[in-house]
Scaffold this active site. Structure first.
Site, PDB file in Angstrom:
ATOM      1  N   LYS A 223       0.824  -1.222   0.000  1.00 19.34           N
ATOM      2  CA  LYS A 223       0.000   0.000   0.000  1.00 19.34           C
ATOM      3  C   LYS A 223       0.852   1.262   0.000  1.00 19.34           C
ATOM      4  O   LYS A 223       2.028   1.250   0.353  1.00 19.34           O
ATOM      5  CB  LYS A 223      -0.957  -0.012   1.197  1.00 19.34           C
ATOM      6  N   ARG A 258      -3.498  -9.946   5.158  1.00 16.52           N
ATOM      7  CA  ARG A 258      -3.906 -10.052   3.741  1.00 16.52           C
ATOM      8  C   ARG A 258      -2.740  -9.563   2.889  1.00 16.52           C
ATOM      9  O   ARG A 258      -2.374  -8.391   2.971  1.00 16.52           O
ATOM     10  CB  ARG A 258      -5.160  -9.200   3.530  1.00 16.52           C
TER      11      ARG A 258
HETATM   12  C1  9MG Z   1     -10.015  -5.495  -0.603  1.00  8.92           C
HETATM   13  N1  9MG Z   1      -9.063  -4.891   0.315  1.00  8.92           N
HETATM   14  C2  9MG Z   1      -8.075  -4.020  -0.025  1.00  8.92           C
HETATM   15  N2  9MG Z   1      -7.402  -3.654   1.079  1.00  8.92           N
HETATM   16  C3  9MG Z   1      -7.968  -4.320   2.117  1.00  8.92           C
HETATM   17  C4  9MG Z   1      -7.739  -4.357   3.495  1.00  8.92           C
HETATM   18  O1  9MG Z   1      -6.799  -3.621   4.067  1.00  8.92           O
HETATM   19  N3  9MG Z   1      -8.515  -5.144   4.260  1.00  8.92           N
HETATM   20  C5  9MG Z   1      -9.509  -5.894   3.698  1.00  8.92           C
HETATM   21  N4  9MG Z   1     -10.251  -6.665   4.516  1.00  8.92           N
HETATM   22  N5  9MG Z   1      -9.774  -5.878   2.381  1.00  8.92           N
HETATM   23  C6  9MG Z   1      -9.025  -5.106   1.619  1.00  8.92           C
END
Ligand code: 9MG
Length: 279
Positions: A223, A258
């Protein structure tokens, strides 16, 4: 022992789990045709599982800041063909969507174990739909919408406000009939937050978990907050920063991270756990 009721699975939350990101947007895989794209997506999912992914999160709509609009029809055309193949891979399948219509169609096909909703089930009918399903739900906080959310994010106390929001969404889910054991919370790093907000949220994962009363999922892989810290402009070149972020989130109690880069993340988590287990 804490566990997540997750569709066809009961996931023990005794170690941090790795959720591998599977984007099925047109820029993600070859455009040689629908079958090529489905094959390529399944191959990528198999690779992430071989590298140590505990879950696969598939999504057909990019929610990054300023992403182009995708119609519900287009989102469905991207994700539905992939679901039957994913369902046979032996790990829980998470569907990343904020639209009730997409959730409904996908749940009807079967094989979806978790709904990952960046809008925390705020779309009309989502709460009711998921009350009658047995899947897990990730409730994510965001301020604003992807097209405008990074313009001027504003909080008096970001940790208290995000924790309070998650607690209210958990309470609404429970009132609608979605058991707490099916719920995850997520502060939504990068979704209407400055770097300072993101860092405060990452630092205070335990306070967020305490406020929400459910395990936390944290996503910061590649990010822009990591670009702001490191000066690296290219998301795919933020591997070291992404792995460090996932490790720090896990050390602060995140139940699930994630990530795009499963192998490197898994290795980092394994080293940390080995050290924790050592005399
Ligand atoms: C789809 N998506 C993109 N960034 C995310 C994040 O930080 N958390 C979750 N749950 N989904 C995300």
């Amino acid at each position: 022992m804490s566990e997540l009721l997750c569709g066809r699975f009961r996931l023990p939350l005794t170690r941090p789990l790795v959720m591998g990101i599977l984007n099925v947007t047109p820029d993600s895989f070859s455009d040689g045709g629908r079958f090529d794209r489905v094959d390529a997506a399944l191959e990528r999912a198999r690779q992430m599982i071989a590298e140590g992914a505990d879950l696969i999160d598939v999504g057909g709509e990019s929610t990054r800041p300023n992403a182009p609009f995708v119609s519900p029809e287009e989102e469905l055309a991207r994700v539905l063909p992939v679901l039957p193949g994913l369902a046979g891979l032996g790990v829980p399948v998470s569907l990343d969507t904020r639209r009730t219509v997409v959730m409904r169609e996908a749940l009807a096909i079967g094989g979806v174990d978790l709904i990952n909703d960046v809008s925390a089930l705020e779309d009309d009918g989502a709460l009711e739909l998921l009350a009658s399903a047995n899947v897990a739900v990730c409730l994510m906080h965001k301020q604003g919408n992807p097209d405008t959310m990074q313009h001027d994010p504003c909080y008096a106390d970001v940790v208290a406000e995000v924790g309070g929001y998650l607690a209210r969404r958990v309470a609404l889910c429970e009132a609608a009939g979605i058991a707490r054991a099916r719920l995850l919370g997520d502060p939504g790093l990068g979704f209407g937050k400055t770097l300072a907000h993101n860092l405060a949220l990452l630092k205070h994962v335990p306070a967020l978990e305490q406020a929400a009363g459910v395990p936390m999922l944290i996503g910061l892989s590649r990010k822009s907050m990591l670009g702001a810290i490191t000066g690296e402009a290219v998301p795919a070149e933020r591997l070291g920063a992404s792995v460090a972020g996932a490790l720090l989130a896990a050390q602060r109690g995140a139940a699930i991270v994630r990530v795009h880069d499963v192998k490197a993340t898994r290795q980092a988590l394994d080293v940390w756990r080995a050290l924790e287990a050592a005399e």
